[in-house]
Write an enzyme that holds these catalytic residues in place. Structure first.
Site, PDB file in Angstrom:
ATOM      1  N   HIS A 284     -37.891  16.848 -46.506  1.00  0.00           N
ATOM      2  CA  HIS A 284     -38.660  18.033 -46.103  1.00  0.00           C
ATOM      3  C   HIS A 284     -39.502  18.574 -47.245  1.00  0.00           C
ATOM      4  O   HIS A 284     -39.097  18.583 -48.408  1.00  0.00           O
ATOM      5  CB  HIS A 284     -37.813  19.099 -45.407  1.00  0.00           C
ATOM      6  CG  HIS A 284     -36.807  19.806 -46.270  1.00  0.00           C
ATOM      7  ND1 HIS A 284     -37.138  20.889 -47.044  1.00  0.00           N
ATOM      8  CD2 HIS A 284     -35.483  19.602 -46.452  1.00  0.00           C
ATOM      9  CE1 HIS A 284     -36.052  21.324 -47.666  1.00  0.00           C
ATOM     10  NE2 HIS A 284     -35.040  20.557 -47.326  1.00  0.00           N
ATOM     11  N   ASP A 296     -34.257  20.379 -53.853  1.00  0.00           N
ATOM     12  CA  ASP A 296     -34.278  20.688 -52.415  1.00  0.00           C
ATOM     13  C   ASP A 296     -35.696  21.086 -52.009  1.00  0.00           C
ATOM     14  O   ASP A 296     -36.038  22.253 -52.060  1.00  0.00           O
ATOM     15  CB  ASP A 296     -33.282  21.793 -52.088  1.00  0.00           C
ATOM     16  CG  ASP A 296     -33.110  21.991 -50.589  1.00  0.00           C
ATOM     17  OD1 ASP A 296     -33.614  21.167 -49.817  1.00  0.00           O
ATOM     18  OD2 ASP A 296     -32.476  22.980 -50.201  1.00  0.00           O
ATOM     19  N   GLU A 330     -38.174  23.222 -42.691  1.00  0.00           N
ATOM     20  CA  GLU A 330     -36.767  22.876 -42.457  1.00  0.00           C
ATOM     21  C   GLU A 330     -35.880  24.071 -42.784  1.00  0.00           C
ATOM     22  O   GLU A 330     -34.975  24.424 -42.030  1.00  0.00           O
ATOM     23  CB  GLU A 330     -36.383  21.676 -43.340  1.00  0.00           C
ATOM     24  CG  GLU A 330     -34.984  21.119 -43.045  1.00  0.00           C
ATOM     25  CD  GLU A 330     -33.867  21.730 -43.863  1.00  0.00           C
ATOM     26  OE1 GLU A 330     -32.702  21.471 -43.558  1.00  0.00           O
ATOM     27  OE2 GLU A 330     -34.141  22.486 -44.822  1.00  0.00           O
ATOM     28  N   GLU A 331     -36.164  24.711 -43.916  1.00  0.00           N
ATOM     29  CA  GLU A 331     -35.249  25.733 -44.431  1.00  0.00           C
ATOM     30  C   GLU A 331     -35.089  26.928 -43.505  1.00  0.00           C
ATOM     31  O   GLU A 331     -34.048  27.560 -43.476  1.00  0.00           O
ATOM     32  CB  GLU A 331     -35.730  26.227 -45.808  1.00  0.00           C
ATOM     33  CG  GLU A 331     -35.697  25.159 -46.903  1.00  0.00           C
ATOM     34  CD  GLU A 331     -34.282  24.768 -47.301  1.00  0.00           C
ATOM     35  OE1 GLU A 331     -33.324  25.274 -46.706  1.00  0.00           O
ATOM     36  OE2 GLU A 331     -34.162  23.944 -48.220  1.00  0.00           O
ATOM     37  N   ASP A 358     -31.964  14.519 -48.276  1.00  0.00           N
ATOM     38  CA  ASP A 358     -32.036  15.973 -48.457  1.00  0.00           C
ATOM     39  C   ASP A 358     -30.740  16.516 -49.049  1.00  0.00           C
ATOM     40  O   ASP A 358     -30.151  17.455 -48.527  1.00  0.00           O
ATOM     41  CB  ASP A 358     -32.341  16.638 -47.108  1.00  0.00           C
ATOM     42  CG  ASP A 358     -32.487  18.147 -47.227  1.00  0.00           C
ATOM     43  OD1 ASP A 358     -32.771  18.641 -48.343  1.00  0.00           O
ATOM     44  OD2 ASP A 358     -32.305  18.850 -46.200  1.00  0.00           O
ATOM     45  N   HIS A 430     -31.284  26.425 -53.638  1.00  0.00           N
ATOM     46  CA  HIS A 430     -31.846  27.701 -53.157  1.00  0.00           C
ATOM     47  C   HIS A 430     -31.856  28.804 -54.224  1.00  0.00           C
ATOM     48  O   HIS A 430     -31.786  29.981 -53.884  1.00  0.00           O
ATOM     49  CB  HIS A 430     -31.107  28.213 -51.910  1.00  0.00           C
ATOM     50  CG  HIS A 430     -31.210  27.303 -50.718  1.00  0.00           C
ATOM     51  ND1 HIS A 430     -30.683  27.638 -49.491  1.00  0.00           N
ATOM     52  CD2 HIS A 430     -31.799  26.096 -50.553  1.00  0.00           C
ATOM     53  CE1 HIS A 430     -30.925  26.663 -48.629  1.00  0.00           C
ATOM     54  NE2 HIS A 430     -31.604  25.708 -49.250  1.00  0.00           N
TER      55      HIS A 430
HETATM   56 ZN   LIG Z   1     -33.064  20.783 -48.034  1.00  0.00          ZN
END
Ligand SMILES: [Zn+2]
Length: 471
Positions: A284, A296, A330-331, A358, A430
């Site tokens: 992603h 990520d 995606e997130e 991912d 994140h």
């Molecule tokens: Zn991810």
């Protein structure tokens, strides 16, 4: 690494034996010339810095790319240029609309008894606080179940604090349980009229980096103000609460729009004699915006693109088409995966196999599949081809394929997982600390070799990985 050693001894032999007994599909033989190509692909992958250069470019030249933001739009332009430069065909963007949410202010401070600032990140979908912020007494719950069992009267008007911890594991198994509180805390807080919701970050580090993440409310409109505290700040708040009453002021300002554009970026290597049959490699493109989305999921974008590039550089293209899909948004709700499955519904029966990279950039140690019944022979062949890369672990647990592959998997597309070592993944995931320096170029090369191996084998053979009825 200890876990891997134990698993190898415990699992490899029984699984290999089970595979040897499977008989129903046609024999999965890897012809000598295909075996030779696999060896060349592996050697080239382990000698190439292409993947590292791709993720370096994305994280440096684009940086953060929150779903629906101008950053994500620039990432699509970057991806189109990158896929063309790598020599892929049919490079295109499939756009779709998503709801947009971004925090423009996120601060918290204890106002009594010991005034001090706390490090927080607003959760995706959080409501804004009233001008000047929300100040209230904090009520702590050790777990989501404790919160769910609490009477409304004890919660109303207060700031709910869910203090559940996450444990680190090599395969991220602690994530599911930990992430539940991201959705549950704002929901229960809203239902029982709390002033706001605070959670201990879904993360395994001990640094003052709070972890962002979707709360499940982005698509549902305004909920309550909701934020994650960094682990040391959650400790601090818990210690103060153990001494008596604590008041806290939260200020969250957000920007929302009902519909903004996101999109999936697609590129292909067209197959030489079965071009309508598709081997799908995904990652992603969007990220949270505190860091630069290196692990990520810039790493995943780089791994699948570099793996496919090695196959494109072969003297002869594979029989089936290899399709790269770099998913958008995606997130904030897996919007890209859902749009792809909807838009390509008629084509899904021709998808031979699909997977998304991912889970960071650590070395791959485990391989799993979800193929049709009776396809253990094929699964074993793929697994054997990974052995030179020290992917020694497999088991009978079915693969997930990844978040964006979920809708395809539900529609019957066979999937596999190449599980990376994620022991430190949730230290950075994140957070503002998800940056390029966390990527080990050598581990990235091993990932590329493994993805190229699976992709080439799936695209060059005529193996049908679906169950017998679906063939
Ligand atoms: Zn991810």
């Amino acid at each position: 690494m200890r876990l891997i050693t134990i698993a190898l001894g415990a699992l490899l032999l029984p699984v290999a034996a089970a595979h040897a007994q499977a008989t129903s599909p046609p024999p999965a033989v890897v012809p000598a010339n295909v075996q030779g190509v696999l060896e060349r692909l592996r050697a080239r992958a382990l000698a190439s810095n292409n993947a590292y250069e791709i993720v370096e470019s994305l994280t440096t030249e684009v940086g953060p790319r929150l779903a629906g933001s101008p950053g994500e739009a620039r990432a699509r332009d970057w991806a189109v240029a990158m896929l063309r430069a790598q020599g892929f065909e049919n490079v295109r963007v499939e756009t779709f609309d998503i709801p947009y949410w971004r925090a423009t202010r996120q601060t918290a401070e204890i106002t009594a008894p010991a005034p001090q600032p706390l490090a927080i990140a607003a959760l995706g979908g959080s409501a804004s606080t009233p001008a000047g912020g929300t100040e209230a007494e904090v009520i702590r719950f050790a777990s989501v179940s404790e919160l769910e069992a609490a009477p409304a009267a004890s919660i109303a008007g207060r700031i709910v604090f869910v203090d559940e911890r996450m444990t680190a594991t090599a395969d991220g198994a602690g994530y599911g349980a930990a992430v539940r509180k991201r959705g549950a805390c704002p929901r229960v807080a809203r239902e029982r009229r709390a002033a706001a919701c605070l959670i201990r970050s879904v993360g395994t580090d001990s640094h003052r980096f709070p972890h962002q993440g979707a709360s499940g409310a982005i698509a549902q409109g305004a909920g309550v103000p909701a934020a994650a505290l960094s682990n040391p700040d959650a400790d601090q708040l818990a210690r103060l609460l153990s001494r008596g009453r604590v008041r806290l002021r939260l200020q969250i300002e957000t920007e929302t729009q009902n519909r903004v554009q996101s999109g999936n970026v697609i590129g292909e290597i067209r197959g030489r004699d079965r071009p309508d049959e598709i081997v799908l490699l995904g990652a992603h493109l969007d990220s949270w915006d505190a860091g630069t989305g290196a692990i990520d999921d810039g790493a995943g974008v780089a791994i699948v693109a570099a793996a496919a590039r090695l196959i494109r550089d072969l003297p002869r293209r594979p029989r089936r088409t290899i399709r790269l899909v770099l998913f958008g948004a995606e997130e904030t709700g897996v919007f890209g995966g859902a749009d792809y499955a909807r838009r390509h519904a008629n084509e899904l029966p021709k998808h031979v196999v699909a997977s998304e990279s991912d889970f960071g950039a650590g070395r791959i140690w485990r391989y799993r599949t979800r193929f049709g019944a009776g396809d253990e022979g094929y699964a074993a062949r793929f697994f054997a081809a990974l052995a030179p890369l020290e992917v020694f672990v497999t088991d009978a647990q079915p693969a997930s394929g990844g978040a964006d592959i979920g809708a395809m998997r539900e529609a019957g597309v066979p999937v596999f997982d190449l599980t990376q070592n994620g022991l430190d993944y949730f230290d950075y995931h994140h957070t503002a600390d998800d940056t390029l320096d966390k990527i080990d170029p050598a581990a990235l090369r091993q990932n590329v070799a493994a993805w190229a191996t699976i992709a080439y084998l799936a695209a060059e053979t005529d193996w049908n990985l679906r169950s017998a009825e679906a063939r």
